[in-house]
Design a protein around this motif. Structure first.
Motif, PDB file in Angstrom:
ATOM      1  N   PRO A 120      -7.668   6.277 -11.694  1.00 32.86           N
ATOM      2  CA  PRO A 120      -7.333   5.919 -10.308  1.00 32.86           C
ATOM      3  C   PRO A 120      -6.673   4.546 -10.244  1.00 32.86           C
ATOM      4  N   SER A 121      -5.897   4.345  -9.201  1.00 37.83           N
ATOM      5  CA  SER A 121      -5.322   3.025  -8.948  1.00 37.83           C
ATOM      6  C   SER A 121      -5.781   2.552  -7.576  1.00 37.83           C
ATOM      7  N   ARG A 122      -5.840   1.246  -7.434  1.00 39.14           N
ATOM      8  CA  ARG A 122      -6.182   0.634  -6.155  1.00 39.14           C
ATOM      9  C   ARG A 122      -5.208  -0.502  -5.953  1.00 39.14           C
ATOM     10  N   ALA A 123      -4.702  -0.624  -4.723  1.00 41.50           N
ATOM     11  CA  ALA A 123      -3.717  -1.664  -4.445  1.00 41.50           C
ATOM     12  C   ALA A 123      -3.840  -2.132  -3.003  1.00 41.50           C
ATOM     13  N   LEU A 124      -3.405  -3.358  -2.783  1.00 44.55           N
ATOM     14  CA  LEU A 124      -3.301  -3.912  -1.438  1.00 44.55           C
ATOM     15  C   LEU A 124      -1.833  -3.869  -1.053  1.00 44.55           C
ATOM     16  N   PHE A 125      -1.540  -3.220   0.064  1.00 47.51           N
ATOM     17  CA  PHE A 125      -0.192  -3.116   0.603  1.00 47.51           C
ATOM     18  C   PHE A 125      -0.127  -3.934   1.882  1.00 47.51           C
ATOM     19  N   PRO A 168      13.282   0.810   7.757  1.00 46.93           N
ATOM     20  CA  PRO A 168      14.480   0.071   8.167  1.00 46.93           C
ATOM     21  C   PRO A 168      14.189  -1.275   8.820  1.00 46.93           C
ATOM     22  N   THR A 169      12.951  -1.487   9.287  1.00 42.45           N
ATOM     23  CA  THR A 169      12.649  -2.713  10.035  1.00 42.45           C
ATOM     24  C   THR A 169      11.522  -3.543   9.429  1.00 42.45           C
ATOM     25  N   GLN A 170      11.029  -3.160   8.238  1.00 38.53           N
ATOM     26  CA  GLN A 170       9.885  -3.869   7.652  1.00 38.53           C
ATOM     27  C   GLN A 170      10.108  -4.134   6.169  1.00 38.53           C
ATOM     28  N   ASP A 171       9.684  -5.318   5.729  1.00 38.76           N
ATOM     29  CA  ASP A 171       9.545  -5.601   4.306  1.00 38.76           C
ATOM     30  C   ASP A 171       8.155  -5.116   3.912  1.00 38.76           C
ATOM     31  N   GLU A 172       8.029  -4.560   2.686  1.00 30.35           N
ATOM     32  CA  GLU A 172       6.726  -4.052   2.235  1.00 30.35           C
ATOM     33  C   GLU A 172       6.400  -4.653   0.873  1.00 30.35           C
ATOM     34  N   PHE A 173       5.111  -4.859   0.628  1.00 28.79           N
ATOM     35  CA  PHE A 173       4.623  -5.459  -0.611  1.00 28.79           C
ATOM     36  C   PHE A 173       3.447  -4.645  -1.132  1.00 28.79           C
ATOM     37  N   ILE A 174       3.308  -4.616  -2.465  1.00 22.54           N
ATOM     38  CA  ILE A 174       2.142  -3.994  -3.108  1.00 22.54           C
ATOM     39  C   ILE A 174       1.600  -4.981  -4.123  1.00 22.54           C
ATOM     40  N   LEU A 175       0.310  -5.291  -4.027  1.00 25.88           N
ATOM     41  CA  LEU A 175      -0.388  -6.057  -5.052  1.00 25.88           C
ATOM     42  C   LEU A 175      -1.323  -5.077  -5.756  1.00 25.88           C
ATOM     43  N   VAL A 176      -0.981  -4.712  -6.985  1.00 26.39           N
ATOM     44  CA  VAL A 176      -1.799  -3.755  -7.736  1.00 26.39           C
ATOM     45  C   VAL A 176      -3.079  -4.460  -8.171  1.00 26.39           C
ATOM     46  N   GLN A 177      -4.215  -3.784  -7.945  1.00 26.03           N
ATOM     47  CA  GLN A 177      -5.503  -4.380  -8.290  1.00 26.03           C
ATOM     48  C   GLN A 177      -6.190  -3.661  -9.441  1.00 26.03           C
ATOM     49  N   GLU A 178      -6.047  -2.343  -9.509  1.00 26.44           N
ATOM     50  CA  GLU A 178      -6.632  -1.549 -10.601  1.00 26.44           C
ATOM     51  C   GLU A 178      -5.667  -0.434 -10.955  1.00 26.44           C
ATOM     52  N   GLY A 179      -5.702  -0.013 -12.221  1.00 30.69           N
ATOM     53  CA  GLY A 179      -4.809   1.049 -12.655  1.00 30.69           C
ATOM     54  C   GLY A 179      -3.376   0.547 -12.691  1.00 30.69           C
ATOM     55  N   ARG A 214       1.339  -3.255 -12.835  1.00 25.79           N
ATOM     56  CA  ARG A 214      -0.021  -3.287 -13.376  1.00 25.79           C
ATOM     57  C   ARG A 214      -0.864  -4.296 -12.594  1.00 25.79           C
ATOM     58  N   PRO A 215      -2.191  -4.320 -12.843  1.00 24.51           N
ATOM     59  CA  PRO A 215      -3.052  -5.238 -12.090  1.00 24.51           C
ATOM     60  C   PRO A 215      -2.528  -6.677 -12.081  1.00 24.51           C
ATOM     61  N   GLY A 216      -2.459  -7.227 -10.884  1.00 25.61           N
ATOM     62  CA  GLY A 216      -1.957  -8.582 -10.688  1.00 25.61           C
ATOM     63  C   GLY A 216      -0.479  -8.638 -10.364  1.00 25.61           C
ATOM     64  N   ASP A 217       0.246  -7.538 -10.586  1.00 24.15           N
ATOM     65  CA  ASP A 217       1.684  -7.524 -10.286  1.00 24.15           C
ATOM     66  C   ASP A 217       1.915  -7.354  -8.793  1.00 24.15           C
ATOM     67  N   LEU A 218       2.933  -8.042  -8.287  1.00 22.41           N
ATOM     68  CA  LEU A 218       3.346  -7.919  -6.896  1.00 22.41           C
ATOM     69  C   LEU A 218       4.690  -7.209  -6.848  1.00 22.41           C
ATOM     70  N   VAL A 219       4.737  -6.107  -6.116  1.00 24.81           N
ATOM     71  CA  VAL A 219       5.973  -5.355  -5.910  1.00 24.81           C
ATOM     72  C   VAL A 219       6.532  -5.766  -4.547  1.00 24.81           C
ATOM     73  N   ASN A 239      -6.231   3.844  -2.340  1.00 23.28           N
ATOM     74  CA  ASN A 239      -6.909   4.337  -3.526  1.00 23.28           C
ATOM     75  C   ASN A 239      -6.239   5.646  -3.896  1.00 23.28           C
ATOM     76  N   SER A 240      -5.543   5.658  -5.021  1.00 19.93           N
ATOM     77  CA  SER A 240      -4.755   6.810  -5.428  1.00 19.93           C
ATOM     78  C   SER A 240      -5.305   7.394  -6.723  1.00 19.93           C
ATOM     79  N   GLU A 241      -5.629   8.659  -6.692  1.00 21.97           N
ATOM     80  CA  GLU A 241      -6.083   9.358  -7.883  1.00 21.97           C
ATOM     81  C   GLU A 241      -4.868   9.691  -8.753  1.00 21.97           C
ATOM     82  N   PRO A 242      -5.087   9.949 -10.039  1.00 22.51           N
ATOM     83  CA  PRO A 242      -3.972  10.361 -10.887  1.00 22.51           C
ATOM     84  C   PRO A 242      -3.212  11.537 -10.259  1.00 22.51           C
ATOM     85  N   GLY A 243      -1.894  11.432 -10.280  1.00 26.75           N
ATOM     86  CA  GLY A 243      -1.040  12.475  -9.723  1.00 26.75           C
ATOM     87  C   GLY A 243      -0.679  12.279  -8.260  1.00 26.75           C
TER      88      GLY A 243
END
Length: 150
Positions: free
Chosen positions: A103-108, A56-67, A81-86, A43-47
């Motif tokens: 605010p933004s919320r995402a699943l990593f 170096p040893t992990q792949d990482e993903f972000i699924l944006v849910q809000e913001g 944006r919401p629904g996008d997978l990084v 949960n990230s506030e503006p800024g």
């Protein structure tokens, strides 16, 4: 021995085992933890942001849910944006920034899990940025110099 995945539901705004971390002002909730993957809600506030770094040893993903999140991946800026997978492959520099006014919320998640949960446990309530960078490097998360965030 690899940790097995516990079944069940981890509810919105809660972490497994009731855990919540404060990492430089951002709220993190672990969602699942086993040898093959580790997931967490942010949960990230503006800024707020996580500077450009490398796993170096992990792949990482972000699924944006809000913001929305501004993502710098391998030197290129994009907006998720919401629904996008990084998708952030291991070894590729990346960081995320809430440059919006809400605010933004995402699943990593990362794969494999590695030591990321242990890192977050150590970073909880830590306020010294230089110490955060040092401890992160001990857990295979390498932050780039500040100019990488431009």
């Amino acid at each position: 021995m690899t940790r097995a995945l516990d079944g069940g539901i981890t509810r919105l705004g809660t972490g497994i085992e009731g855990v919540e971390w404060n990492i430089l002002g951002q709220r993190y909730f672990p969602k699942a933890d086993c040898g093959s993957t580790f997931s967490f809600e942010t949960n990230s506030e503006p800024g707020q942001f996580v500077p450009v770094h490398i796993h170096p040893t992990q792949d990482e993903f972000i699924l944006v849910q809000e913001g929305e999140l501004h993502v710098k991946l391998d030197g290129v800026w994009s907006v998720a944006r919401p629904g996008d997978l990084v998708k952030m492959p291991r070894g590729v520099p990346h960081g995320y920034f809430n440059k919006g006014d809400v605010p933004s919320r995402a699943l990593f998640w990362v794969s494999p899990a590695g030591d990321l949960r242990a890192l977050f446990e150590q970073l909880h309530n830590m306020t010294d940025v230089e110490e955060v960078v040092r401890v992160s490097a001990e857990h295979a998360v390498d932050f780039l110099p500040p100019e990488a965030n431009e």
